[in-house]
Design a protein around this motif. Structure first.
Motif, PDB file in Angstrom:
ATOM      1  N   GLU A   4     -34.721  51.278  -3.440  1.00  0.00           N
ATOM      2  CA  GLU A   4     -34.456  51.239  -4.766  1.00  0.00           C
ATOM      3  C   GLU A   4     -35.468  52.240  -5.423  1.00  0.00           C
ATOM      4  O   GLU A   4     -36.708  52.249  -5.493  1.00  0.00           O
ATOM      5  CB  GLU A   4     -34.606  49.891  -5.616  1.00  0.00           C
TER       6      GLU A   4
ATOM      7  N   SER B 123     -32.590  54.128  -9.946  1.00  0.00           N
ATOM      8  CA  SER B 123     -32.635  53.247 -10.774  1.00  0.00           C
ATOM      9  C   SER B 123     -33.431  53.838 -12.256  1.00  0.00           C
ATOM     10  O   SER B 123     -34.387  54.633 -11.841  1.00  0.00           O
ATOM     11  CB  SER B 123     -33.545  51.999 -10.693  1.00  0.00           C
TER      12      SER B 123
ATOM     13  N   HIS C 205     -35.612  52.618 -14.801  1.00  0.00           N
ATOM     14  CA  HIS C 205     -36.322  51.306 -15.514  1.00  0.00           C
ATOM     15  C   HIS C 205     -37.286  51.823 -16.449  1.00  0.00           C
ATOM     16  O   HIS C 205     -37.838  51.223 -17.527  1.00  0.00           O
ATOM     17  CB  HIS C 205     -37.240  50.663 -14.305  1.00  0.00           C
TER      18      HIS C 205
ATOM     19  N   HIS D  87     -27.717  48.603 -11.700  1.00  0.00           N
ATOM     20  CA  HIS D  87     -27.644  48.009 -13.040  1.00  0.00           C
ATOM     21  C   HIS D  87     -27.529  49.235 -13.984  1.00  0.00           C
ATOM     22  O   HIS D  87     -28.337  49.198 -14.688  1.00  0.00           O
ATOM     23  CB  HIS D  87     -28.667  47.092 -13.002  1.00  0.00           C
TER      24      HIS D  87
HETATM   25 FE    FE Z   1     -34.063  47.684 -10.882  1.00  0.00          FE
END
Ligand code: FE
Ligand code: ZN
Ligand code: FE
Ligand code: ZN
Length: 269
Positions: A83, A109, A111, A157
């Motif tokens: 990730e 990702s 974040h 996500h």
């Molecule tokens: Fe994550």
């Protein structure tokens, strides 16, 4: 139904906020009868960055621990992933990561918005300092850049920024449509991530409206738990399959050595 599914988003103790070694995740997956399991711990970053990822010195331990999971559990394919945090001007770092192991897939990702991890519970107060629209604009701008970067096989996500329940008013497709377009342009897959059910928002990532747009555009899909404990492997996959079907998906995809192929969704039971 789990035999026709894979779980490609799992963590382990090297990231310092998860429990268990990859072999324990693989054992749990094998016990469940899952079709495949993949490891995707939080990537190292250049220098010291934060305390929720493997250190660069631990990278070889990570690779060895995935190899051990494979050796211990030959009854289930164990895929090697990562990730990877996408950040502005991170291209050289991410490109170098991509060459450091025979990855089956890389998960991208978002974040971090600058130095703010928008999913960090200890920093949730930062949402009070600015309009939610401003935060969402920044998040989705980075998300589109990450999707279009070409570095990743799967976008994680997709609407993580909703984690604590902060959502602008009105029809959120104004954020989703450009994101799905970037995903389509880049030919990247997305995940349905069930971890959101256990966060303040109590909702799978991404929202149903996002998934309907993605399914309509033919975006490849994976279903993921984002397990941070071996017992969380394939958590709530029944709900995820039902949601995927409701939103118009008929298949998930699997990865081996960054090659993608389709598998029909289970019919449910
Ligand atoms: Fe994550
Ligand atoms: Zn994590
Ligand atoms: Fe994760
Ligand atoms: Zn995650």
């Amino acid at each position: 139904m789990l035999a026709s599914l894979a779980d490609y988003h799992t963590h382990n103790l090297l990231c310092k906020h998860a429990e268990g070694w990859p072999t324990e995740y693989a054992r749990h997956a094998a016990d469940l009868g899952l079709g495949e399991i993949g490891m995707s711990d939080h990537s190292p970053m250049p220098g010291y960055f934060d305390n929720w990822r493997m250190l660069d010195e631990e990278f070889s331990t990570y690779l060895q621990s995935v190899e051990a999971a494979r050796e211990n559990h030959p009854q289930i394919p164990v895929r090697l992933g990562l990730e990877v945090d996408f950040f502005e001007n991170g291209g050289d770092w991410i490109e170098s990561l991509a060459t450091r192991a025979p990855w089956d897939y890389l998960i991208g990702s978002v974040h971090y918005l600058g130095d703010w991890a928008v999913d960090d519970p200890s920093l949730v107060h930062r949402f009070r300092d600015q309009k939610v629209e401003v935060v969402w604009d920044r998040y989705w701008t980075l998300f589109r850049l990450a999707a279009k970067s070409g570095f990743f096989d799967i976008m994680a996500h997709p609407d993580l920024v909703k984690k604590f329940g902060h959502r602008p008013a009105g029809d959120l497709r104004r954020y989703y449509e450009p994101a799905v377009q970037a995903i389509v342009d880049a030919g990247v897959a997305i995940e349905i991530n069930t971890a959101g059910l256990f966060k303040e928002v109590h909702e799978i990532y991404p929202a149903p409206e996002f998934l309907k747009l993605a399914a309509g555009a033919g975006v490849p899909l994976v279903i993921s738990s984002d397990a941070h404990h071996p017992a969380e492997v394939a958590r709530c996959f029944h709900e995820a399959v039902a949601l995927a079907r409701q939103c118009g998906f008929t298949h998930t995809v699997r990865f081996a050595q960054r090659q993608r192929h389709q598998v029909p969704l289970p019919l449910g039971e």
